[in-house]
Write an enzyme that holds these catalytic residues in place. Sequence first.
Site, PDB file in Angstrom:
ATOM      1  CB  SER A 270      -4.895  -0.395 -12.269  1.00  0.00           C
ATOM      2  OG  SER A 270      -4.687  -1.767 -12.040  1.00  0.00           O
TER       3      SER A 270
ATOM      4  CB  THR B  39      -6.947  -1.101  -5.153  1.00  0.00           C
ATOM      5  OG1 THR B  39      -5.791  -0.462  -4.629  1.00  0.00           O
ATOM      6  CG2 THR B  39      -7.642  -0.188  -6.141  1.00  0.00           C
TER       7      THR B  39
ATOM      8  CB  SER C 162      -4.446  -5.259 -12.165  1.00  0.00           C
ATOM      9  OG  SER C 162      -3.833  -5.185 -10.904  1.00  0.00           O
TER      10      SER C 162
ATOM     11  CB  ALA D  60       3.036  -0.098  11.946  1.00  0.00           C
ATOM     12  N   GLY D  61       1.645   0.137   8.539  1.00  0.00           N
ATOM     13  CA  GLY D  61       0.392   0.442   7.838  1.00  0.00           C
ATOM     14  C   GLY D  61      -0.254  -0.812   7.259  1.00  0.00           C
TER      15      GLY D  61
ATOM     16  CB  ALA E  57       1.934  -2.665   2.754  1.00  0.00           C
TER      17      ALA E  57
ATOM     18  CE1 TYR F  76       4.188  -0.021  -8.987  1.00  0.00           C
ATOM     19  CE2 TYR F  76       3.609  -0.863  -6.813  1.00  0.00           C
ATOM     20  CZ  TYR F  76       3.284  -0.132  -7.947  1.00  0.00           C
ATOM     21  OH  TYR F  76       2.055   0.482  -8.041  1.00  0.00           O
TER      22      TYR F  76
ATOM     23  CE  LYS G 189      -5.813  -3.227  -1.060  1.00  0.00           C
ATOM     24  NZ  LYS G 189      -4.417  -3.559  -0.798  1.00  0.00           N
TER      25      LYS G 189
END
Length: 283
Positions: free
Chosen positions: A20, A67, A22, A129-130, A132, A226, A71
């Site tokens: 991660s 995550t 974060s 279409a998932g 995200a 990313y 979720k």
Amino acid sequence: MNIKGSTNIVGLIGHPVEHSFSPPMHNAAFEELGMDWAYVAFDVDPNNLKLAIDGAKSLNIKGFNVTIPHKINVMDYLDEIDEVAGLIGAVNTIDFSSMKGYNTDGIGAVKAIEEVTSIKNSNVVVAGAGGASRAISFYIVKYGADSLTILNRNIQKAQDLAGDVEGSDLIDEVGADSISNINSYLDDADILIDTTPLGMHPHIDDEPVAIANNMHEDLTVFDAVYNPNETVLLKEAIKAGAKPVYGIKMLLYQGAESFEIWTGKKAPVDVMEEALRKTLNLE
């Protein structure tokens, strides 16, 4: 970072979590603002999810990011779900003071795009279409897009998502089609959003969902991938003179939004971005 008895703890739950980005991003923000807070990642086995939420509450943890794979299931253990998170059907941020769940993934993408162009009254094409795509699509219509078209290899998935978004009554017109027909939608599109994993490291030479020849200069192109920072799709966008929006910005703004939910303070976005770039070796 000096952790004391008074330190407020927030963190991430997922399985796995060791990669991660974060913790460095949030801890840099706390340090910048001189806040007695710390952000930690917790690996939580799916069988222990309820125990983890109950335990966090007992330990006076202030908030969590959530995550994969938690979720959706985590929603069962919260008292309240934010309206858009409810429509998306997934939560990525918990505020323990209210036991409320939010989804900041979509708002992360929206804020990244809004740095470059306005979503209001625009024609938006979304590839994929998932999860995200779902999070982003609901926020795109909440921000006033004129039309939304969802393209996917499995057309049924695109149609199901389009139906859900249309059912929210936030927009009149939601289309669905095969991703192989993407070129017929790009001429009229103002914004192209790619939520597919195409071009993600190590597959950096994947064929992108669209190429420069089919893009126009007034198009804004956002790629949720990313790593690498400049994906094959964004390279094509730049070649076409279109406006690129980088996936790192979505990470940044979803993190900033979570920070503000937990602390009530304005997130130091520039400091968070610098920490993120260092973590992802983009310096």
